[in-house]
Enzyme design. Structure first.
Site, mmCIF file in Angstrom:
data_model
loop_
_atom_site.group_PDB
_atom_site.id
_atom_site.type_symbol
_atom_site.label_atom_id
_atom_site.label_comp_id
_atom_site.label_asym_id
_atom_site.label_seq_id
_atom_site.Cartn_x
_atom_site.Cartn_y
_atom_site.Cartn_z
ATOM 1 N N HIS A 17 2.367 2.731 0.861
ATOM 2 C CA HIS A 17 1.572 2.607 2.210
ATOM 3 C C HIS A 17 2.638 2.871 3.264
ATOM 4 O O HIS A 17 2.013 3.585 4.313
ATOM 5 C CB HIS A 17 0.667 1.134 2.274
ATOM 6 C CG HIS A 17 -0.241 0.982 1.338
ATOM 7 N ND1 HIS A 17 -0.156 -0.223 0.662
ATOM 8 C CD2 HIS A 17 -1.227 1.557 0.938
ATOM 9 C CE1 HIS A 17 -1.114 -0.464 -0.360
ATOM 10 N NE2 HIS A 17 -1.971 0.848 -0.002
ATOM 11 N N LYS A 41 -14.174 -6.813 -3.843
ATOM 12 C CA LYS A 41 -13.083 -6.500 -4.493
ATOM 13 C C LYS A 41 -12.240 -8.041 -4.518
ATOM 14 O O LYS A 41 -12.454 -8.809 -3.633
ATOM 15 C CB LYS A 41 -12.009 -5.606 -3.685
ATOM 16 C CG LYS A 41 -12.022 -4.279 -4.215
ATOM 17 C CD LYS A 41 -10.645 -3.603 -3.590
ATOM 18 C CE LYS A 41 -10.677 -2.108 -4.258
ATOM 19 N NZ LYS A 41 -9.489 -1.334 -3.390
ATOM 20 N N ARG A 90 -2.295 10.160 -4.217
ATOM 21 C CA ARG A 90 -1.238 10.021 -5.297
ATOM 22 C C ARG A 90 -1.381 10.980 -6.265
ATOM 23 O O ARG A 90 -1.460 12.394 -6.228
ATOM 24 C CB ARG A 90 -1.341 8.751 -5.744
ATOM 25 C CG ARG A 90 -0.866 7.653 -4.995
ATOM 26 C CD ARG A 90 -0.897 6.175 -5.057
ATOM 27 N NE ARG A 90 -2.348 6.030 -4.848
ATOM 28 C CZ ARG A 90 -3.112 4.840 -5.066
ATOM 29 N NH1 ARG A 90 -2.291 3.733 -5.575
ATOM 30 N NH2 ARG A 90 -4.176 4.741 -5.036
ATOM 31 N N SER A 128 -0.953 -1.216 -5.400
ATOM 32 C CA SER A 128 -0.961 -2.418 -5.207
ATOM 33 C C SER A 128 -1.379 -3.228 -6.309
ATOM 34 O O SER A 128 -0.527 -4.473 -6.816
ATOM 35 C CB SER A 128 -2.016 -3.195 -4.098
ATOM 36 O OG SER A 128 -1.691 -2.363 -2.903
#
Ligand code: ADP
Length: 164
Positions: A17, A41, A90, A128
């Site tokens: 990030h 989440k 990514r 993460s």
């Protein structure tokens, strides 16, 4: 003045990030890091903790601003008069979802453009989630997150172990 919004959960912020933030700050006049207050989440860190950690980790970048948002990102972007959304890409796995989101945000507000920055080679497989998984089992995440995050993860899991 070109203002861009970099949204995410940042639970917690990683070097992947941070790399995107630093590069975006070099392209745009101002970058607003927008931390999503999502309740669907299950986050490890609270919204306040995620915000404080992002502020600490990004304090060396002068043209960034850290904010939290709730609800539609398109509305937040409009409210900030930013119109540019930054996303990191990514591996191929990110593509479909990011493409969908980008098209949807355009539909919600035709003035919004999504700009994708490709992940740095060394952080392509960094998320993460994997950081949390490794840290929860006591593994080292050195070099993948800033030292302050490494410490925050240690503290969080130590606190959890004490409680259970
Ligand atoms: P979200 O839940 O919105 O995907 P994240 O905090 O996981 O929030 O990610 C925010 C943004 O940062 C996304 O665009 C994601 O693709 C990007 N990102 C996450 N990890 C990396 C990384 N290692 N390298 C580059 N970009 C990344």
């Amino acid at each position: 003045m070109r203002v861009a919004v970099y949204p995410g959960t940042f639970d917690p912020i990683t070097n992947g990030h941070l790399d995107i933030v630093e590069r975006a700050a070099g392209i745009f006049d101002r970058v607003i890091i927008a931390i999503a207050n999502e309740n669907y989440k299950k986050n490890l860190f609270t919204l306040e903790e995620r915000r404080d950690l992002v502020i600490k980790v990004c304090k060396h970048i002068p043209n960034i601003q850290v904010e939290v948002f709730q609800g539609l990102l398109a509305d937040f972007v409009q409210q900030k008069k930013a119109y540019i959304i930054i996303r990191g890409l990514r591996a191929v796995s990110d593509f479909e979802y990011e493409f969908q989101m980008s098209v949807m945000n355009k539909k919600l507000n035709k003035n919004i453009e999504t700009v994708f920055l490709t992940a740095a080679n060394e952080y392509t497989f960094l998320s993460s989630s994997i950081i949390k998984q490794v840290a929860s089992l006591g593994g080292s995440v050195n070099g993948l997150v800033p030292p302050v995050i490494e410490q925050a993860l240690k503290d969080k899991f130590a606190e959890r172990r004490k409680r259970s």
